[in-house]
Design a protein around this motif. Structure first.
Motif, PDB file in Angstrom:
ATOM      1  N   LYS A 174      58.501  44.540  32.128  1.00  0.00           N
ATOM      2  CA  LYS A 174      57.695  45.587  31.715  1.00  0.00           C
ATOM      3  C   LYS A 174      56.281  45.414  31.942  1.00  0.00           C
ATOM      4  CE  LYS A 174      60.052  46.601  27.880  1.00  0.00           C
ATOM      5  NZ  LYS A 174      61.054  45.664  28.192  1.00  0.00           N
ATOM      6  N   GLU A 175      55.977  44.168  31.448  1.00  0.00           N
ATOM      7  CA  GLU A 175      54.511  44.143  31.604  1.00  0.00           C
ATOM      8  C   GLU A 175      53.932  43.658  33.172  1.00  0.00           C
ATOM      9  OE1 GLU A 175      51.024  40.840  29.969  1.00  0.00           O
ATOM     10  OE2 GLU A 175      52.871  41.194  28.662  1.00  0.00           O
ATOM     11  N   GLU A 176      54.941  43.007  33.765  1.00  0.00           N
ATOM     12  CA  GLU A 176      54.612  42.999  35.033  1.00  0.00           C
ATOM     13  C   GLU A 176      54.292  44.360  35.923  1.00  0.00           C
ATOM     14  OE1 GLU A 176      56.587  41.054  33.596  1.00  0.00           O
ATOM     15  OE2 GLU A 176      55.794  39.259  33.551  1.00  0.00           O
ATOM     16  N   ARG A 184      46.745  47.953  41.636  1.00  0.00           N
ATOM     17  CA  ARG A 184      46.845  49.061  42.683  1.00  0.00           C
ATOM     18  C   ARG A 184      46.158  50.285  42.400  1.00  0.00           C
ATOM     19  NH1 ARG A 184      51.304  48.485  46.475  1.00  0.00           N
ATOM     20  NH2 ARG A 184      52.032  46.414  46.585  1.00  0.00           N
ATOM     21  N   SER A 185      45.386  50.351  41.062  1.00  0.00           N
ATOM     22  CA  SER A 185      44.878  51.558  40.745  1.00  0.00           C
ATOM     23  C   SER A 185      43.299  51.329  41.065  1.00  0.00           C
ATOM     24  CB  SER A 185      44.928  51.929  39.545  1.00  0.00           C
ATOM     25  OG  SER A 185      44.091  51.001  38.502  1.00  0.00           O
ATOM     26  N   PRO A 186      42.534  52.361  40.986  1.00  0.00           N
ATOM     27  CA  PRO A 186      40.910  52.327  41.092  1.00  0.00           C
ATOM     28  C   PRO A 186      40.363  51.541  39.953  1.00  0.00           C
ATOM     29  CG  PRO A 186      41.764  54.702  41.534  1.00  0.00           C
ATOM     30  CD  PRO A 186      43.044  53.829  41.107  1.00  0.00           C
ATOM     31  N   ARG A 187      41.041  51.251  38.741  1.00  0.00           N
ATOM     32  CA  ARG A 187      40.609  50.587  37.833  1.00  0.00           C
ATOM     33  C   ARG A 187      40.934  49.118  37.799  1.00  0.00           C
ATOM     34  NH1 ARG A 187      40.017  53.960  33.131  1.00  0.00           N
ATOM     35  NH2 ARG A 187      40.268  56.098  33.738  1.00  0.00           N
ATOM     36  N   ALA A 188      41.252  48.454  39.054  1.00  0.00           N
ATOM     37  CA  ALA A 188      41.768  47.283  39.058  1.00  0.00           C
ATOM     38  C   ALA A 188      40.558  46.219  38.591  1.00  0.00           C
ATOM     39  CB  ALA A 188      42.169  46.828  40.608  1.00  0.00           C
ATOM     40  N   SER A 189      39.265  46.507  38.893  1.00  0.00           N
ATOM     41  CA  SER A 189      38.163  45.504  38.635  1.00  0.00           C
ATOM     42  C   SER A 189      38.021  45.613  37.229  1.00  0.00           C
ATOM     43  CB  SER A 189      37.026  45.758  39.511  1.00  0.00           C
ATOM     44  OG  SER A 189      36.649  46.951  39.309  1.00  0.00           O
ATOM     45  N   ALA A 190      38.574  46.712  36.397  1.00  0.00           N
ATOM     46  CA  ALA A 190      38.035  46.779  34.937  1.00  0.00           C
ATOM     47  C   ALA A 190      39.011  46.253  34.090  1.00  0.00           C
ATOM     48  CB  ALA A 190      37.967  48.414  34.915  1.00  0.00           C
ATOM     49  N   PRO A 191      38.814  46.043  32.808  1.00  0.00           N
ATOM     50  CA  PRO A 191      39.783  45.395  31.703  1.00  0.00           C
ATOM     51  C   PRO A 191      41.261  45.927  31.970  1.00  0.00           C
ATOM     52  CG  PRO A 191      37.586  45.922  30.997  1.00  0.00           C
ATOM     53  CD  PRO A 191      37.757  46.821  32.048  1.00  0.00           C
ATOM     54  N   PHE A 192      41.938  44.827  31.718  1.00  0.00           N
ATOM     55  CA  PHE A 192      43.525  45.210  31.599  1.00  0.00           C
ATOM     56  C   PHE A 192      43.831  44.638  29.974  1.00  0.00           C
ATOM     57  CE2 PHE A 192      47.929  44.132  31.468  1.00  0.00           C
ATOM     58  CZ  PHE A 192      48.461  45.341  32.019  1.00  0.00           C
ATOM     59  N   VAL A 193      44.027  45.606  29.008  1.00  0.00           N
ATOM     60  CA  VAL A 193      44.202  45.026  27.797  1.00  0.00           C
ATOM     61  C   VAL A 193      45.533  45.119  27.239  1.00  0.00           C
ATOM     62  CG1 VAL A 193      43.347  45.481  25.308  1.00  0.00           C
ATOM     63  CG2 VAL A 193      41.662  45.617  27.038  1.00  0.00           C
ATOM     64  N   VAL A 194      46.394  44.071  26.905  1.00  0.00           N
ATOM     65  CA  VAL A 194      47.496  44.100  26.303  1.00  0.00           C
ATOM     66  C   VAL A 194      47.634  44.413  24.653  1.00  0.00           C
ATOM     67  CG1 VAL A 194      49.669  42.905  26.215  1.00  0.00           C
ATOM     68  CG2 VAL A 194      48.304  42.942  28.401  1.00  0.00           C
ATOM     69  N   VAL A 236      44.972  50.274  29.143  1.00  0.00           N
ATOM     70  CA  VAL A 236      45.650  49.754  27.961  1.00  0.00           C
ATOM     71  C   VAL A 236      47.024  49.725  28.224  1.00  0.00           C
ATOM     72  CG1 VAL A 236      46.178  50.088  25.494  1.00  0.00           C
ATOM     73  CG2 VAL A 236      43.684  50.414  26.523  1.00  0.00           C
ATOM     74  N   PHE A 237      47.630  48.456  28.097  1.00  0.00           N
ATOM     75  CA  PHE A 237      49.287  48.062  27.965  1.00  0.00           C
ATOM     76  C   PHE A 237      49.561  48.133  26.714  1.00  0.00           C
ATOM     77  CE2 PHE A 237      52.919  45.362  28.450  1.00  0.00           C
ATOM     78  CZ  PHE A 237      53.615  46.402  28.788  1.00  0.00           C
ATOM     79  N   LEU A 238      50.380  49.220  26.220  1.00  0.00           N
ATOM     80  CA  LEU A 238      50.723  49.327  24.863  1.00  0.00           C
ATOM     81  C   LEU A 238      52.506  48.842  24.780  1.00  0.00           C
ATOM     82  CD1 LEU A 238      50.066  49.544  21.808  1.00  0.00           C
ATOM     83  CD2 LEU A 238      50.308  51.915  22.303  1.00  0.00           C
ATOM     84  N   VAL A 276      46.425  54.887  29.981  1.00  0.00           N
ATOM     85  CA  VAL A 276      47.248  54.285  29.296  1.00  0.00           C
ATOM     86  C   VAL A 276      48.751  54.052  30.042  1.00  0.00           C
ATOM     87  CG1 VAL A 276      48.591  54.354  26.992  1.00  0.00           C
ATOM     88  CG2 VAL A 276      46.244  54.824  27.094  1.00  0.00           C
ATOM     89  N   ILE A 277      49.458  52.873  29.859  1.00  0.00           N
ATOM     90  CA  ILE A 277      50.660  52.664  30.292  1.00  0.00           C
ATOM     91  C   ILE A 277      51.306  52.168  29.034  1.00  0.00           C
ATOM     92  CG2 ILE A 277      52.065  51.198  31.658  1.00  0.00           C
ATOM     93  CD1 ILE A 277      49.811  51.080  33.711  1.00  0.00           C
ATOM     94  N   ALA A 278      52.337  52.715  28.602  1.00  0.00           N
ATOM     95  CA  ALA A 278      53.424  51.959  27.328  1.00  0.00           C
ATOM     96  C   ALA A 278      54.633  51.581  27.945  1.00  0.00           C
ATOM     97  CB  ALA A 278      53.514  53.252  26.390  1.00  0.00           C
ATOM     98  N   ALA A 279      55.263  50.799  27.066  1.00  0.00           N
ATOM     99  CA  ALA A 279      56.498  50.263  27.241  1.00  0.00           C
ATOM    100  C   ALA A 279      57.374  49.965  26.164  1.00  0.00           C
ATOM    101  CB  ALA A 279      56.429  48.988  28.203  1.00  0.00           C
ATOM    102  N   THR A 280      58.562  50.357  26.325  1.00  0.00           N
ATOM    103  CA  THR A 280      59.488  49.860  25.357  1.00  0.00           C
ATOM    104  C   THR A 280      60.978  49.498  25.809  1.00  0.00           C
ATOM    105  OG1 THR A 280      60.859  50.930  23.340  1.00  0.00           O
ATOM    106  CG2 THR A 280      60.262  52.443  25.163  1.00  0.00           C
ATOM    107  N   HIS A 281      61.799  48.862  24.872  1.00  0.00           N
ATOM    108  CA  HIS A 281      63.059  48.600  25.608  1.00  0.00           C
ATOM    109  C   HIS A 281      64.043  49.376  24.520  1.00  0.00           C
ATOM    110  CE1 HIS A 281      63.205  46.619  21.571  1.00  0.00           C
ATOM    111  NE2 HIS A 281      64.493  46.616  21.569  1.00  0.00           N
TER     112      HIS A 281
END
Length: 457
Positions: A174-176, A184-194, A236-238, A276-281
């Motif tokens: 899910k994190e991958e 692949r987004s226009p935000r690629a050069s900005a922070p990716f916060v987990v 933000v990846f939650l 925001v991208i969220a994930a859950t099992h």
């Protein structure tokens, strides 16, 4: 060129391709129809590989039947057939007088769920969902239709400013998915916060997420920005959103709706620009029914929902996964170790409860121990079989030597077996497992790491 349009629905935003450059599989599309009972007349064509049937309005086929569970059936398209799995329901799934839990239906097949009778037919006018021409997306790889369908969806949504909910079992990647969307987004050069929701102490969750002002509480000796502010301009990846404390869910919803945060102890809202991208099992629809997760937050998160299929449902991906994982294990300084055909066939036959993460651990061990420079079947025999343990763990205890040594071996074997079974029962959820075992969460994590079980349950 690929054109994409989106349509707002009660369950979020659906993404449709209008000009598709990907390959499209030519195959019949199964159609599931409610032919009697409270849901009579409802139907849907299963163009995608995965779907669900149930009472909750976010299912692909929604049945207004009080005897049907929120999520009653999990479906997987296999050519012109459908593999149906009962989602551990109370009233069950039936064929005549026989209760079934896992079955493959052909055209003309019928199932009873609750008081509704379902029949499978072929929809001659429908086409299967588009498949990507490639066999990878970011760090994800796969030849199967399910994965290529996932890649096609990710290719379309990544450039869009859509909130994404990624669902899949522990270890599926899910994190991958989130990292690949960001890249692949226009935000690629900005922070990716987990943000790992399972690691958020409930008493500090709001402060960590949204920040706090100096003096907001005891120990707040200076102002600190939260993780959302730190991700300004980026993503933000939650992770494990289902574990987010109830008290924080309403504040998080407000952040998503207004795109601003108010620090703890503060009165002035700060505008933020984040995706925001969220994930859950977890199956969040069941959490909603149990009043543990806000339905409005679910819909706000699920503008687009993507599902990562478990490894056991796509054995055709094992070969390409092994190739990629062995390259990663070898690193850039040496050629990857080979894996022999009989070893590969053995791995394809395993259920992989820990999915890709478990497969990587098995290959890492086998690469280190393989004596011949190639991984043979004997090097992976007993691996990938879930929680039965390795061949050594299943062998009789060595009761020779000193009492202290024999006792230590027994304790180690007990801990490994108990912890593996515990994590299986808890679905890999560390918080649930710690409560059941009555062990502090940090201590349980240390024990799992010590026994090589952390991250594969």
């Amino acid at each position: 060129m690929l054109g994409v349009m989106t349509q707002e629905t009660s369950g979020g935003t659906e993404v449709h391709s209008t000009e598709i450059a990907e390959r499209v599989a030519v195959a019949a599309v199964p159609r599931l129809t409610a032919i009697s009972g409270p849901g009579a007349g409802r139907a849907f064509a299963m163009a995608r590989s995965l779907a669900t049937v149930g009472r909750h309005k976010t299912n692909d086929l929604v049945l207004d039947d009080p005897k049907v569970s929120g999520v009653h059936l999990e479906l997987r398209r296999v050519g012109d057939r459908v593999h149906a799995r009962d989602a551990s329901t109370t009233n069950g799934t039936w064929i005549g007088a026989h209760r079934v839990f896992d079955i493959e239906l052909a055209a003309g097949g019928e199932l009873m769920v609750g008081s509704t009778l379902l029949r499978l037919d072929i929809d001659e006018g429908a086409s299967p969902a588009a498949l990507s021409a490639g066999d990878s997306f970011g760090e994800l790889v796969g030849h199967s239709n399910e994965m290529r369908e996932l890649f096609a969806t990710l290719e379309r949504i990544s450039p869009k400013e859509l909130t994404v909910l990624v669902q899949g079992e522990t270890g599926t990647g899910k994190e991958e998915v989130a990292r690949a969307i960001h890249a692949r987004s226009p935000r690629a050069s900005a922070p990716f916060v987990v943000i790992d929701a399972t690691a958020l102490p409930e008493s500090l969750a709001e402060s960590l997420l949204f920040g706090h002002e100096k003096g907001a509480f005891t120990g707040a000796d200076q102002r600190r920005i939260g993780l959302f502010e730190a991700a300004h301009g980026g993503t933000v990846f939650l992770d494990e959103i289902g574990e987010l404390p109830a008290a924080v869910q309403s504040k998080f919803l407000r952040v998503l709706e207004r795109r601003e945060v108010t620090r703890v102890g503060g009165t002035i809202a700060t505008k933020i620009d984040v995706r925001v991208i969220a994930a859950t099992h977890r199956e969040l629809r069941l959490e909603i029914e149990a009043s543990r997760f806000r339905e409005d937050l679910f819909f706000r998160l699920a503008q687009v929902r993507v599902f990562i299929p478990p490894l056991r449902d796509r054995p055709e991906d094992i070969a390409i996964l092994c190739q990629k994982l062995l390259q990663q294990i070898a690193g850039g300084n040496e050629a990857p170790i080979r894996i022999e055909a009989d070893a590969l066939e053995h791995l394809k036959a395993q259920p992989w409860p820990g999915n890709v993460r478990e497969l990587r651990n098995v290959l890492t061990r086998a690469s280190a121990l393989a004596p011949s420079g190639a991984i043979r079947r004997s090097d992976v025999a007993g691996e990938g079989v879930g929680f039965r343990g390795t061949r050594e763990e299943r062998s009789a205890l060595d009761l020779s030597g000193t009492f202290a040594n024999a006792k230590q071996q027994a304790i180690e074997r007990f801990e490994s077996a108990y912890l593996a079974a515990l994590m299986k029962r808890s679905g890999g959820n560390l918080s649930v497992a710690s409560r059941e075992a009555d062990i502090a969460r940090h201590h349980l994590r240390d024990l799992l790491k010590k026994r090589g079980l952390y991250g594969i349950s």
